[in-house]
Design an enzyme around this catalytic site. Structure first.
Site, PDB file in Angstrom:
ATOM      1  N   LYS A 184       1.002  -1.189   0.014  1.00 56.46           N
ATOM      2  CA  LYS A 184      -0.220  -0.044   0.023  1.00 56.46           C
ATOM      3  C   LYS A 184       0.906   1.354  -0.158  1.00 56.46           C
ATOM      4  O   LYS A 184       1.214   1.714   0.849  1.00 56.46           O
ATOM      5  CB  LYS A 184      -0.670   0.140   1.204  1.00 56.46           C
ATOM      6  CG  LYS A 184      -2.176   0.595   1.015  1.00 56.46           C
ATOM      7  CD  LYS A 184      -2.137   2.165   0.661  1.00 56.46           C
ATOM      8  CE  LYS A 184      -1.635   2.973   1.854  1.00 56.46           C
ATOM      9  NZ  LYS A 184      -1.602   4.457   1.474  1.00 56.46           N
ATOM     10  N   GLU A 259       9.174   1.967  10.556  1.00 52.83           N
ATOM     11  CA  GLU A 259      10.477   2.683  10.449  1.00 52.83           C
ATOM     12  C   GLU A 259       9.843   4.208  10.391  1.00 52.83           C
ATOM     13  O   GLU A 259       9.093   4.620   9.353  1.00 52.83           O
ATOM     14  CB  GLU A 259      10.910   2.338   8.985  1.00 52.83           C
ATOM     15  CG  GLU A 259      11.788   1.260   8.865  1.00 52.83           C
ATOM     16  CD  GLU A 259      13.084   1.069   9.734  1.00 52.83           C
ATOM     17  OE1 GLU A 259      13.490   2.132   9.821  1.00 52.83           O
ATOM     18  OE2 GLU A 259      13.646   0.014   9.746  1.00 52.83           O
ATOM     19  N   GLU A 397       9.634  16.897  14.260  1.00 53.70           N
ATOM     20  CA  GLU A 397      10.271  16.490  12.924  1.00 53.70           C
ATOM     21  C   GLU A 397       9.572  17.439  11.978  1.00 53.70           C
ATOM     22  O   GLU A 397       8.251  17.567  12.007  1.00 53.70           O
ATOM     23  CB  GLU A 397       9.944  15.049  12.431  1.00 53.70           C
ATOM     24  CG  GLU A 397      10.550  14.648  11.192  1.00 53.70           C
ATOM     25  CD  GLU A 397      10.236  13.456  10.678  1.00 53.70           C
ATOM     26  OE1 GLU A 397       8.945  13.124  10.915  1.00 53.70           O
ATOM     27  OE2 GLU A 397      10.948  12.656  10.145  1.00 53.70           O
TER      28      GLU A 397
HETATM   29  P1  NAD Z   1       2.169   8.918   6.800  1.00 56.07           P
HETATM   30  O1  NAD Z   1       2.627   8.248   8.106  1.00 56.07           O
HETATM   31  O2  NAD Z   1       1.482   9.985   6.875  1.00 56.07           O
HETATM   32  O3  NAD Z   1       1.887   7.766   5.818  1.00 56.07           O
HETATM   33  C1  NAD Z   1       2.709   6.745   5.526  1.00 56.07           C
HETATM   34  C2  NAD Z   1       1.931   5.709   5.038  1.00 56.07           C
HETATM   35  O4  NAD Z   1       0.882   5.108   5.765  1.00 56.07           O
HETATM   36  C3  NAD Z   1       0.937   6.009   3.621  1.00 56.07           C
HETATM   37  O5  NAD Z   1       1.015   5.012   2.603  1.00 56.07           O
HETATM   38  C4  NAD Z   1      -0.425   6.320   4.394  1.00 56.07           C
HETATM   39  O6  NAD Z   1      -1.376   6.071   3.276  1.00 56.07           O
HETATM   40  C5  NAD Z   1      -0.336   5.291   5.225  1.00 56.07           C
HETATM   41  N1  NAD Z   1      -1.420   5.408   6.345  1.00 56.07           N
HETATM   42  C6  NAD Z   1      -1.742   6.558   6.958  1.00 56.07           C
HETATM   43  N2  NAD Z   1      -2.613   6.255   7.951  1.00 56.07           N
HETATM   44  C7  NAD Z   1      -2.777   4.887   7.871  1.00 56.07           C
HETATM   45  C8  NAD Z   1      -3.434   4.051   8.853  1.00 56.07           C
HETATM   46  N3  NAD Z   1      -4.303   4.457   9.665  1.00 56.07           N
HETATM   47  N4  NAD Z   1      -3.407   2.633   8.488  1.00 56.07           N
HETATM   48  C9  NAD Z   1      -2.450   2.335   7.583  1.00 56.07           C
HETATM   49  N5  NAD Z   1      -1.834   2.953   6.542  1.00 56.07           N
HETATM   50  C10 NAD Z   1      -1.891   4.318   6.898  1.00 56.07           C
HETATM   51  O7  NAD Z   1       3.792   9.437   6.559  1.00 56.07           O
HETATM   52  P2  NAD Z   1       4.323  10.545   5.182  1.00 56.07           P
HETATM   53  O8  NAD Z   1       3.790  11.682   5.521  1.00 56.07           O
HETATM   54  O9  NAD Z   1       3.857   9.489   4.032  1.00 56.07           O
HETATM   55  O10 NAD Z   1       5.740  10.171   5.376  1.00 56.07           O
HETATM   56  C11 NAD Z   1       6.748  10.944   6.277  1.00 56.07           C
HETATM   57  C12 NAD Z   1       7.085  10.403   7.188  1.00 56.07           C
HETATM   58  O11 NAD Z   1       7.932   9.033   7.101  1.00 56.07           O
HETATM   59  C13 NAD Z   1       8.024  11.036   8.315  1.00 56.07           C
HETATM   60  O12 NAD Z   1       7.738  10.987   9.476  1.00 56.07           O
HETATM   61  C14 NAD Z   1       9.602  10.215   7.716  1.00 56.07           C
HETATM   62  O13 NAD Z   1      10.353  10.673   8.999  1.00 56.07           O
HETATM   63  C15 NAD Z   1       8.985   9.049   7.647  1.00 56.07           C
HETATM   64  N6  NAD Z   1       9.915   8.032   7.012  1.00 56.07           N
HETATM   65  C16 NAD Z   1      10.719   7.374   7.807  1.00 56.07           C
HETATM   66  C17 NAD Z   1      11.759   6.354   7.207  1.00 56.07           C
HETATM   67  C18 NAD Z   1      12.632   5.444   7.830  1.00 56.07           C
HETATM   68  O14 NAD Z   1      13.305   4.634   7.330  1.00 56.07           O
HETATM   69  N7  NAD Z   1      12.495   5.495   9.152  1.00 56.07           N
HETATM   70  C19 NAD Z   1      11.947   6.676   5.657  1.00 56.07           C
HETATM   71  C20 NAD Z   1      10.961   7.352   5.192  1.00 56.07           C
HETATM   72  C21 NAD Z   1       9.964   8.090   5.755  1.00 56.07           C
END
Ligand code: NAD
Length: 505
Positions: A184, A259, A397
């Site tokens: 997803k 992550e 962040e």
């Molecule tokens: P997000 O948490 O908003 O979304 C990430 C994913 O989760 C998306 O596919 C979203 O549709 C899905 N999602 C959202 N709500 C959900 C739910 N209730 N159930 C299941 N899936 C759900 O994050 P983002 O804004 O897309 O990404 C940015 C974040 O990702 C930042 O905090 C960044 O630090 C983190 N990140 C971490 C790493 C790592 O390796 N640690 C790498 C890349 C990004």
């Protein structure tokens, strides 16, 4: 085959379920818009929870039938190596789609594709390298061994900053281990995940092993963390979402890998190579407009060089060129969306309100900053100096092109400031003194520590966070083990009466 995602197709079919392309059962669609210029990139299906449940059933059926899990590990590895070769051939097509969705410079998307290919290559070679181990049971009559079996059906949820790269860190080890999965991707950046399913299909991956759901997290993602047929959930994204997913997954005690974000310290000692440290501080904070989980968002500089260091950093930051994917002079691209830009801006304003000194940036780019910038979500590289510990700017962040500056007097103080975060993803230390470097690296509570560098990572080396940066590890051998269950098989070659209970016969 042609994937019907383009704008001419009235009903896109971008859900890949059980080996076939489908539209959303509700008929819902989503328009993918370039954050660099506001143009329509493609139109994709917007899956409902029901669609996700259908994908889970397809994955479960494929796993239980053993069409992939029972394939010899060597053959699974060979498949991954063929994927890597095919990605090499289609690299430019993928890179263009990644840039279209994310707005990042095409050169960065090409580099991302190199990393995706390296990831598949690494896990292709690793797939059959660990056949298990013999346990010495201390008795010649016992055969005891550990085997590693695929965990089962995996829900893989990924963010928008490195769409295919983050997905490859999950798909490659999942396939190497013999798992089936539902991917997803983030709703804003699904295109390369769609292309990826085409590659799997083209190379003959059995139906149902790799499934794709395009849609929102709350609607189409949530069933992955709740459904009893999912054995493992691997999530990369924000902390708040990670907490929800972990709580959901606990209801059926799924294995969970998270992550999450970071608030990563970059510690500069007075004896550091000044220009290399400034240059890498810039790199750490502003690459991909700071939309990097391991961004060096917190500069912690020795007080004796802080003023000179920040002056040079500001001078360099003001020279950074913003632009779209094909602007050859551009050095960083846009933020992913108007909403995200508003969040970054609010974070900067809050920082200033709490006493930080704005040295440069602090606003969205306008036409005066460069041609075409006002059509996209561009934000100026921002430096916040003299930031107080505990304030929003050093706690939250930002995930944008911002860097804060704090100062220290002693090594102990540097370590204390660097560890003063709920996160623990990555950090760096800059010094010419090998002893200082090793001592500080040892004391930093973060999953990756760079000494005199910032950002590089290796597919062979584990990646993940301490603290609230996550649970588990991706990449390296641990990244494969996350998708495996260790099973102990114990055979008694000379069975006998135990004599434990009284003999009643
Ligand atoms: P997000 O948490 O908003 O979304 C990430 C994913 O989760 C998306 O596919 C979203 O549709 C899905 N999602 C959202 N709500 C959900 C739910 N209730 N159930 C299941 N899936 C759900 O994050 P983002 O804004 O897309 O990404 C940015 C974040 O990702 C930042 O905090 C960044 O630090 C983190 N990140 C971490 C790493 C790592 O390796 N640690 C790498 C890349 C990004």
């Amino acid at each position: 085959m042609t994937i019907p995602t383009n704008t001419e197709h009235s009903e896109p079919r971008t859900l890949f379920i059980g080996g076939g392309w489908q539209s959303a059962s509700s008929g819902a669609i989503r328009k993918i818009i370039s954050p660099a210029d506001g143009r329509l990139t493609s139109t994709v299906s917007e899956a409902s929870a029901d669609d996700t449940v259908r994908a889970i059933s397809a994955a479960r059926a494929s796993f239980d039938a053993g069409v992939w899990s029972a394939v010899p590990a060597k053959d699974r590895g060979d498949f991954l190596l063929r994927v890597a070769r095919r990605l090499q051939e289609r690299r430019e097509e993928f890179a263009r789609m990644e840039s279209a969705d994310t707005g990042k410079r095409i050169i960065e998307s090409r580099l991302d594709m190199n990393d995706v290919i390296s990831c598949f290559t690494y896990y292709g070679h690793l797939a059959d390298q660990n056949p298990g181990r013999i346990v010495d049971a201390g008795d010649g009559t016992i055969n005891s061994r550990i085997v590693y079996e695929p965990t089962g059906v995996c829900g893989l949820i990924t963010p928008w900053n490195y769409p295919l790269l983050q997905a490859s860190w999950k798909m490659a080890p999942a396939l190497a281990a013999g798992c089936s999965f539902i991917l997803k991707p983030a709703e804003l950046t699904p295109s390369t995940s769609i292309l990826m399913m085409d590659v799997f299909d083209e190379l003959g991956l059995p139906p149902g092993v790799a499934n794709l759901i395009t849609g929102t997290g709350t609607e189409s993602g949530a069933p992955l963390s709740l459904h009893p047929d999912i054995d493992l959930i691997s999530f990369t994204g924000g902390l708040v979402t990670g907490r929800i997913i972990a709580a959901n997954a606990a209801q059926t005690v799924k294995k969970v890998t998270l992550e999450l974000g970071g608030k990563n310290p970059n510690v500069i000692f007075a004896d550091a190579d000044f220009y290399a440290a400034v240059d890498n501080a810039l790199n750490g904070a502003f690459v991909h407009a700071g939309q990097v989980c391991s961004a060096g968002a917190r500069l912690i500089v020795h007080e004796s060089i802080a003023e000179e260091f920040v002056d040079e950093l500001v001078r360099r930051a003001e020279g950074i060129r913003l632009g779209g994917p094909y602007d050859e002079d551009a050095e960083i691209g846009p933020l992913i969306s108007a909403d995200h830009l508003a969040k970054v801006d609010a974070y900067v304003k809050q920082g200033i309100a709490e006493g930080a000194r704005l040295r440069t940036g602090g606003r969205a780019a306008t036409e005066e900053d460069g041609t075409g910038l006002s059509n996209g979500h561009f934000y100026l590289p921002t430096v916040l100096d003299r930031v107080e510990r505990g304030t929003t700017a050093v706690v939250k962040e930002a995930f944008g092109p911002t860097v804060t500056v704090e100062t220290f007097a002693t090594e102990d103080e540097a370590v204390e400031i660097a560890n003063d975060t709920i996160y623990g993803l990555a950090g760096a230390v800059w010094t010419k003194d090998a002893g200082t470097a090793q001592r500080v690296a040892g004391r930093l509570r973060h999953g990756t520590i760079w000494i005199n560098d910032f950002h590089p990572y290796l597919p062979q080396a584990e990646w993940g966070g301490f603290g609230q940066s996550g649970v588990g590890r991706e990449l390296g051998t641990t990244g494969l083990a996350e998708y495996q269950e260790a099973k102990h098989i114990y055979q008694n070659t000379e069975p006998s009466v135990t004599g434990w209970f009284a003999n009643r016969t």
